[in-house]
Design an enzyme around this catalytic site. Structure first.
Site, mmCIF file in Angstrom:
data_model
loop_
_atom_site.group_PDB
_atom_site.id
_atom_site.type_symbol
_atom_site.label_atom_id
_atom_site.label_comp_id
_atom_site.label_asym_id
_atom_site.label_seq_id
_atom_site.Cartn_x
_atom_site.Cartn_y
_atom_site.Cartn_z
ATOM 1 N N GLU A 218 -6.775 -2.323 -1.045
ATOM 2 C CA GLU A 218 -6.232 -1.571 -2.178
ATOM 3 C C GLU A 218 -5.973 -2.569 -3.297
ATOM 4 O O GLU A 218 -4.998 -3.323 -3.253
ATOM 5 C CB GLU A 218 -4.934 -0.861 -1.771
ATOM 6 C CG GLU A 218 -5.123 0.208 -0.713
ATOM 7 C CD GLU A 218 -6.022 1.339 -1.163
ATOM 8 O OE1 GLU A 218 -6.142 1.555 -2.392
ATOM 9 O OE2 GLU A 218 -6.618 1.997 -0.303
ATOM 10 N N CYS A 253 -0.587 -0.585 -9.748
ATOM 11 C CA CYS A 253 -2.048 -0.650 -9.675
ATOM 12 C C CYS A 253 -2.726 0.544 -10.327
ATOM 13 O O CYS A 253 -3.877 0.447 -10.747
ATOM 14 C CB CYS A 253 -2.492 -0.797 -8.228
ATOM 15 S SG CYS A 253 -1.896 0.513 -7.135
#
Length: 482
Positions: A218, A253
């Site tokens: 990720e 993110c």
């Protein structure tokens, strides 16, 4: 029980061996063990809510509201969903057998991978540590968790609490920094889940390749926001702002990294965002208690370097204030930042938001696609045609139309990246599947043993084989077998 900071490769090998022995005992495979661990994790989160909030505040000055909504409540929701759905997830799924195996039955069995390593990130240090652990435990694995050293208060709290609420023979925490992470990466794991940046992601992947270990990465990237005209400007501005500065002050993110809008609409968007920013954070946002600080001086210096680059000089149209002693940067909007500037070449991961103006909104597609594939992409529009074009033409880990970041809160959707923004996905059932192997099982009896598959291979058998491949009727095929 947590491993002490400073443990070396020998200690890492011993830890991996210990957990592998625990997994080999089959204790983690049972439904009862999995549910007991998930309940323990849920109880930990409930019993120590105040301590978790304090730790997050210590690490990031994170507002209590953000800590509760974006970290604690999301971990609780993940635990509750897994507990509720676990029997269904674990149940073998029937599959349709082929004619070539007639008569037979087929099924798909989800089995745990074994011993997995979860390497977490600092920006959501509670959520990003425990959310993957929920999936790994639900799938029946033993787990080593390595929290981020850049969030030391949360890391220490996790190390203290997990051993009290979970089975320490199968779930362990390793604190530390680069040396400890490197020692862990030297070991053979059955899966590695890493959340962080692409640079370290490459290191993780290279280490995993030595043992052919699968990885779930990720990462991140430059998540764009395309803003069309003719929208509810106030609502759009509020949703962009909360996605950018209301999520850890841009240190997320999936936080909007830059905006693309048309030249004739840019000034209207800027005015609306200025008004809403003042409403949310006041005229002196550096004093706002609703904004997180920058995690440490190195990241603060990186962000100020982006802001101070010569190519960006004069582009700030709102904000820009900074407080070095408290590691704070005000919400900052910039207009017409050059494409070759550092700010547009790397992920910002902070409270700076450049706006790029184009002639027509469709020009945004080429601009986005000229870079690496983002973890998230956002579009604000009332045009169904533009929505369809955006979904069809833009490759991203996930998308939201007329909002930002909220796809993270939908457990029925996978969360993950594509290309440079990562590989693999988790959340909800996808977390269970991320840490499971789908094992194919075919079961036959001893009847119906046709000579077709056995030598000698005759022309007649070849004809039957062609009939099977050609999809002839079951009656014709059965007749030919006998």
């Amino acid at each position: 029980m947590a491993a002490k900071v400073g443990f070396d490769g020998e200690a890492a090998a011993a830890l991996a061996k210990e957990l592998r022995a625990s997994f080999a005992s089959s204790k983690t495979r049972s439904y009862e063990w999995r549910v007991s661990q998930l309940n323990g994790l849920l109880k930990l989160t409930t019993d120590h809510e105040a301590e978790i909030v304090d730790a997050l505040n210590s690490d990031l000055s994170k507002p209590e509201f953000e800590s509760l909504i974006y970290e604690i409540c999301m971990v609780k929701s993940s635990c509750k969903l897994a507990i509720k759905q676990l029997k269904s997830w674990m149940k073998p799924k029937k599959a349709k057998p082929s004619m070539t195996t007639f008569p037979s039955s087929a099924k798909i069995v989800s089995e745990p991978l074994g011993v997995v390593l979860v390497i977490s990130a600092w920006n959501y240090p509670f959520l990003l540590s425990l959310d993957p652990v929920v999936g790994a435990i639900a799938a029946g694995n033993a787990v080593v968790l390595k929290p981020s050293e850049l969030a030391p208060a949360t890391s220490s709290l996790l190390a203290k609490l997990l051993g009290k609420y979970m089975d320490s023979s199968s779930v362990r925490v390793v604190e530390g920094a680069v040396a400890e992470t490197s020692a862990l990466l030297e070991q053979k794991w059955d899966k590695i889940c890493y959340t962080g940046n692409a640079r370290v992601g490459r290191i993780v992947m290279a280490s995993a390749a030595k043992h052919l270990t699968p990885v779930l990465l990720e990462l991140g990237g430059k998540s764009p926001v395309v803003v069309d005209s003719g929208i509810n400007l106030q609502v759009a501005s509020r949703r962009i702002i909360v996605g950018k500065w209301g999520c850890n002050n841009g240190q997320a993110c999936i936080s909007p990294d830059y905006i693309i809008t048309t030249k004739d609409f840019a000034s209207k968007l800027v005015d609306a965002m200025k008004s809403e920013l003042d409403s949310f954070y006041g005229k002196n946002p550096l004093q706002s208690k609703d904004l997180s600080r920058i995690v440490n001086y190195n990241h603060y210096a990186r962000l100020t370097n982006l802001l101070d680059e010569d190519k960006v000089s004069g582009k700030v149209i709102h904000g820009g204030e900074r407080d070095t002693s408290n590691l704070r940067i005000a919400p900052t909007i910039l207009l017409d930042v050059p494409q070759d500037s550092l700010m547009m070449q790397e992920e910002i991961f902070g409270p700076l938001l450049p706006i790029i103006a184009v002639d027509k909104i469709e020009d945004s597609f080429d601009l986005i696609n000229s870079g690496t594939k983002p973890l998230a992409a956002y579009l604000f529009t009332n045009s169904q045609k533009l929505k369809d074009q955006f979904v069809r033409n833009i490759s991203a880990g996930g998308m939201v139309i007329n909002d930002t970041t909220i796809h993270l809160a939908v457990p029925s959707l996978p969360f993950g990246g594509v290309g440079e923004s990562g590989m693999g996905a988790y959340h909800g059932k996808f977390s269970f599947e991320a840490f499971s192997h789908k094992k194919a099982v075919v079961c036959r009896g001893f009847l119906g043993d046709a000579s077709l598959r056995y030598p000698p291979y005759t022309e007649g058998k070849l004809s039957v084989l062609k009939a099977l491949v050609g999809g002839d009727s079951i009656v014709d095929i059965i007749r030919s077998l006998f």
